[in-house]
Design a protein around this motif. Structure first.
Motif, mmCIF file in Angstrom:
data_model
loop_
_atom_site.group_PDB
_atom_site.id
_atom_site.type_symbol
_atom_site.label_atom_id
_atom_site.label_comp_id
_atom_site.label_asym_id
_atom_site.label_seq_id
_atom_site.Cartn_x
_atom_site.Cartn_y
_atom_site.Cartn_z
ATOM 1 N N PHE A 149 0.653 -7.285 5.061
ATOM 2 C CA PHE A 149 0.141 -8.498 5.705
ATOM 3 C C PHE A 149 -1.202 -8.142 6.703
ATOM 4 C CE2 PHE A 149 1.348 -10.820 10.175
ATOM 5 C CZ PHE A 149 0.988 -11.939 9.506
ATOM 6 N N ILE A 150 -2.159 -9.075 6.439
ATOM 7 C CA ILE A 150 -3.178 -9.002 6.895
ATOM 8 C C ILE A 150 -3.728 -10.323 7.970
ATOM 9 C CG2 ILE A 150 -5.925 -8.692 6.864
ATOM 10 C CD1 ILE A 150 -5.102 -7.261 3.974
ATOM 11 N N PRO A 151 -3.146 -10.372 8.961
ATOM 12 C CA PRO A 151 -3.345 -11.770 9.756
ATOM 13 C C PRO A 151 -4.716 -11.984 10.109
ATOM 14 C CG PRO A 151 -2.437 -10.065 11.219
ATOM 15 C CD PRO A 151 -2.254 -9.326 9.909
ATOM 16 N N ALA A 152 -5.256 -13.085 10.309
ATOM 17 C CA ALA A 152 -6.240 -13.684 10.773
ATOM 18 C C ALA A 152 -7.336 -13.372 9.498
ATOM 19 C CB ALA A 152 -6.864 -13.029 12.021
ATOM 20 N N GLY A 153 -6.875 -13.893 8.284
ATOM 21 C CA GLY A 153 -7.566 -13.526 7.307
ATOM 22 C C GLY A 153 -8.922 -14.073 7.035
ATOM 23 N N ALA A 154 -9.211 -15.116 7.833
ATOM 24 C CA ALA A 154 -10.832 -15.666 7.759
ATOM 25 C C ALA A 154 -11.709 -14.954 8.747
ATOM 26 C CB ALA A 154 -10.794 -17.047 8.153
ATOM 27 N N GLY A 155 -11.163 -13.781 9.594
ATOM 28 C CA GLY A 155 -11.968 -13.215 10.532
ATOM 29 C C GLY A 155 -12.900 -11.950 9.787
ATOM 30 N N GLY A 156 -13.641 -11.163 10.429
ATOM 31 C CA GLY A 156 -14.448 -10.317 9.808
ATOM 32 C C GLY A 156 -13.613 -9.145 9.265
ATOM 33 N N ALA A 170 -2.489 -4.528 -4.372
ATOM 34 C CA ALA A 170 -1.535 -4.846 -3.422
ATOM 35 C C ALA A 170 -1.372 -6.493 -3.423
ATOM 36 C CB ALA A 170 -1.815 -4.377 -1.891
ATOM 37 N N THR A 171 -0.353 -6.879 -3.024
ATOM 38 C CA THR A 171 0.188 -8.399 -2.873
ATOM 39 C C THR A 171 -0.208 -8.475 -1.331
ATOM 40 O OG1 THR A 171 1.878 -8.588 -4.678
ATOM 41 C CG2 THR A 171 1.718 -10.141 -2.574
ATOM 42 N N VAL A 172 -1.078 -9.635 -0.914
ATOM 43 C CA VAL A 172 -1.465 -9.822 0.528
ATOM 44 C C VAL A 172 -0.850 -11.004 0.892
ATOM 45 C CG1 VAL A 172 -3.502 -10.358 1.734
ATOM 46 C CG2 VAL A 172 -3.656 -8.581 -0.166
ATOM 47 N N GLY A 173 -0.373 -10.853 2.263
ATOM 48 C CA GLY A 173 -0.136 -12.231 2.974
ATOM 49 C C GLY A 173 -0.958 -12.041 4.184
ATOM 50 N N THR A 174 -1.391 -13.348 4.675
ATOM 51 C CA THR A 174 -1.987 -13.687 5.787
ATOM 52 C C THR A 174 -1.798 -14.646 6.364
ATOM 53 O OG1 THR A 174 -4.547 -13.639 6.297
ATOM 54 C CG2 THR A 174 -4.021 -14.990 4.433
ATOM 55 N N THR A 175 -2.359 -14.977 7.519
ATOM 56 C CA THR A 175 -2.213 -16.255 8.393
ATOM 57 C C THR A 175 -3.682 -16.793 8.520
ATOM 58 O OG1 THR A 175 -2.642 -14.880 10.528
ATOM 59 C CG2 THR A 175 -0.482 -15.485 9.828
ATOM 60 N N THR A 176 -3.995 -18.101 8.616
ATOM 61 C CA THR A 176 -5.034 -18.821 8.931
ATOM 62 C C THR A 176 -4.688 -19.987 9.418
ATOM 63 O OG1 THR A 176 -7.398 -19.028 8.080
ATOM 64 C CG2 THR A 176 -5.506 -19.885 6.669
ATOM 65 N N ASN A 180 -8.876 -23.238 6.636
ATOM 66 C CA ASN A 180 -9.160 -22.093 6.021
ATOM 67 C C ASN A 180 -8.327 -21.686 4.963
ATOM 68 O OD1 ASN A 180 -11.981 -21.620 7.316
ATOM 69 N ND2 ASN A 180 -10.914 -20.527 8.954
ATOM 70 N N VAL A 181 -7.239 -22.353 4.602
ATOM 71 C CA VAL A 181 -6.193 -21.881 3.734
ATOM 72 C C VAL A 181 -6.676 -21.852 2.254
ATOM 73 C CG1 VAL A 181 -4.094 -22.785 2.520
ATOM 74 C CG2 VAL A 181 -4.211 -23.174 4.735
ATOM 75 N N GLN A 182 -7.745 -22.643 1.681
ATOM 76 C CA GLN A 182 -8.156 -22.562 0.376
ATOM 77 C C GLN A 182 -9.281 -21.313 0.450
ATOM 78 O OE1 GLN A 182 -9.601 -26.347 -0.743
ATOM 79 N NE2 GLN A 182 -7.888 -27.119 -1.458
ATOM 80 N N PHE A 183 -9.868 -21.262 1.562
ATOM 81 C CA PHE A 183 -10.826 -20.127 1.787
ATOM 82 C C PHE A 183 -10.177 -18.827 1.458
ATOM 83 C CE2 PHE A 183 -12.788 -17.119 4.819
ATOM 84 C CZ PHE A 183 -13.952 -16.874 3.891
ATOM 85 N N VAL A 184 -9.178 -18.527 2.444
ATOM 86 C CA VAL A 184 -8.586 -17.095 2.338
ATOM 87 C C VAL A 184 -7.863 -17.122 0.758
ATOM 88 C CG1 VAL A 184 -8.384 -16.681 4.756
ATOM 89 C CG2 VAL A 184 -6.606 -17.851 3.402
ATOM 90 N N ALA A 189 -5.886 -13.910 -1.075
ATOM 91 C CA ALA A 189 -4.575 -13.782 -0.425
ATOM 92 C C ALA A 189 -3.447 -14.598 -1.378
ATOM 93 C CB ALA A 189 -4.627 -14.581 0.926
ATOM 94 N N ASP A 190 -2.135 -14.009 -1.364
ATOM 95 C CA ASP A 190 -1.244 -14.474 -2.180
ATOM 96 C C ASP A 190 -0.198 -15.397 -1.367
ATOM 97 O OD1 ASP A 190 -1.712 -12.933 -4.793
ATOM 98 O OD2 ASP A 190 -1.646 -11.303 -3.267
ATOM 99 N N GLU A 191 0.299 -14.848 -0.192
ATOM 100 C CA GLU A 191 1.021 -15.931 0.640
ATOM 101 C C GLU A 191 0.223 -16.198 2.082
ATOM 102 O OE1 GLU A 191 5.501 -14.721 0.662
ATOM 103 O OE2 GLU A 191 4.592 -12.645 0.489
ATOM 104 N N ILE A 192 -0.163 -17.466 2.132
ATOM 105 C CA ILE A 192 -0.836 -17.829 3.239
ATOM 106 C C ILE A 192 0.024 -18.728 4.136
ATOM 107 C CG2 ILE A 192 -2.999 -19.246 3.651
ATOM 108 C CD1 ILE A 192 -3.866 -18.610 0.868
ATOM 109 N N VAL A 193 -0.166 -18.024 5.425
ATOM 110 C CA VAL A 193 0.771 -18.951 6.388
ATOM 111 C C VAL A 193 -0.108 -19.701 7.413
ATOM 112 C CG1 VAL A 193 2.440 -18.901 8.394
ATOM 113 C CG2 VAL A 193 2.825 -17.260 6.265
ATOM 114 N N ASP A 194 -0.060 -21.033 7.484
ATOM 115 C CA ASP A 194 -0.863 -21.641 8.317
ATOM 116 C C ASP A 194 -0.389 -21.876 9.661
ATOM 117 O OD1 ASP A 194 -2.227 -23.668 10.014
ATOM 118 O OD2 ASP A 194 -2.195 -25.389 8.303
#
Length: 332
Positions: A149-156, A170-176, A180-184, A189-194
């Motif tokens: 899990f890598i939160p703030a996926g659109a950050g640096g 790896a399988t990647v989960g993130t928040t954004t 930016n959902v499509q961007f990450v 990113a596999d699992e994206i939480v808005d």
């Protein structure tokens, strides 16, 4: 030479340009004419004084730690580089800075610039690349098939870490945010939480690793998404006693950092997971490995905005707003 410096810690750090003499080289150092430098959230944190007990600057001090440029002079013991070589480096925690016309770089911290990228692109990489590498590969031992899990996926850090994690299998989960959902997703990113619509801790489960990148209570909440035996590697704190001991800090600071991390340690133990704080270290050998990934297009730089050198102070202010998608870079 001209350098962006700060005069003091606090709300009025006195940021501005200062004319400084060219630095004197030690035998194992390079003098680099800086073509581009990038800024990181830690730069603004340094200004606040939060790391004053840990990082030591002689004020006024030059800001920044990421740079890309051309070697103009080398010390007598330097063997891997010569004048004219294009390099990139991170000089964090060296007491010197990168947002200047010239910078001193120990040979061990420098790597050759990837041939397929320009100086602005390369300058965006060092600290986020080293942070992701050391957190995911070294500290968390991320393997193919793991979930991270890598939160703030659109950050640096997020934009680099997602790509590195996917390269490692790896399988990647993130928040954004919604925009930016499509961007990450394109980053891998596999699992994206808005985060504007859902709380990640109510959606995600069964993770092996969490990379703590968001301040507040996000690190504590992430305990619940981990499997037993999982790991949290936090870049935003709280600082812990192990970090204090690794840096050779005194008993009082070690005790204070232990108190600061007591709650997250208790939550982690209850869940059967581990917690640690990471301060990325400069490392030229790791940058050389990262350069090979960049040259093979396994990872691509993500740059939000480029500022000219004369507006370097604006770059820090823009980054502090917290809305950058990728990195903010200064072109010399």
């Amino acid at each position: 030479m001209k350098a962006l410096t700060f005069q003091r810690y606090g709300k009025s750090p006195g940021i501005g340009f200062t004319d400084l003499p060219l630095p004197t080289l030690k035998d194992d150092e390079l003098l680099v004419q800086v073509h581009a430098a990038s800024v990181n959230p830690v730069d603004n944190m340094i200004l606040s004084g939060i790391f004053k007990p840990v990082l030591h600057f002689r004020l006024p001090a030059t800001l920044g730690s990421d740079l890309a440029g051309v070697v103009t002079k080398v010390g007598s013991r330097v063997t891997r580089f010569k004048p004219g070589d294009a390099v990139f480096a991170n000089i964090f925690d060296r007491g010197t800075g990168a947002i200047a016309e010239f910078a001193v770089v120990p040979e061990s911290l420098a790597a050759s610039k990837p041939v397929n990228l320009d100086f602005v692109q390369v300058a965006s990489i060092p600290l986020v690349g080293l942070t992701a590498w050391q957190a995911l590969k070294e500290r968390a031992n991320l393997q193919a098939g793991h979930k991270v899990f890598i939160p703030a996926g659109a950050g640096g850090v997020g934009t680099f870490a997602i790509q590195l994690a996917k390269h490692l299998g790896a399988t990647v989960g993130t928040t954004t945010s919604t925009g930016n959902v499509q961007f990450v997703g394109r980053l891998g990113a596999d699992e994206i939480v808005d985060y504007k619509k859902q709380a990640f801790e109510s959606v995600l489960r069964g993770y092996d690793v969490v990379l703590g990148t968001v301040r507040g209570d996000a690190v504590e909440k992430s305990v619940d998404i981990l499997k037993p035996g999982g790991r949290i590697v936090s870049l935003v704190g709280p600082l812990d006693a192990a970090f204090a001991r690794a840096r050779g800090l005194n008993f009082i600071l070690t005790f204070v950092f232990g108190l600061m991390s007591r709650k997250i340690m208790r939550l982690a133990k209850k869940r059967g997971v581990s917690y640690s704080f990471l301060f990325a270290r400069p490392d030229g050998a790791q940058l050389a490995e990262i350069a090979r990934l960049l040259e093979a297009n396994h990872i691509q730089p993500v740059i939000d905005k480029v500022f000219p050198f004369e507006r370097a102070k604006d770059a820090l202010a823009y980054l502090a707003q917290g809305h950058a998608k990728g990195k903010v870079v200064i072109r010399m």
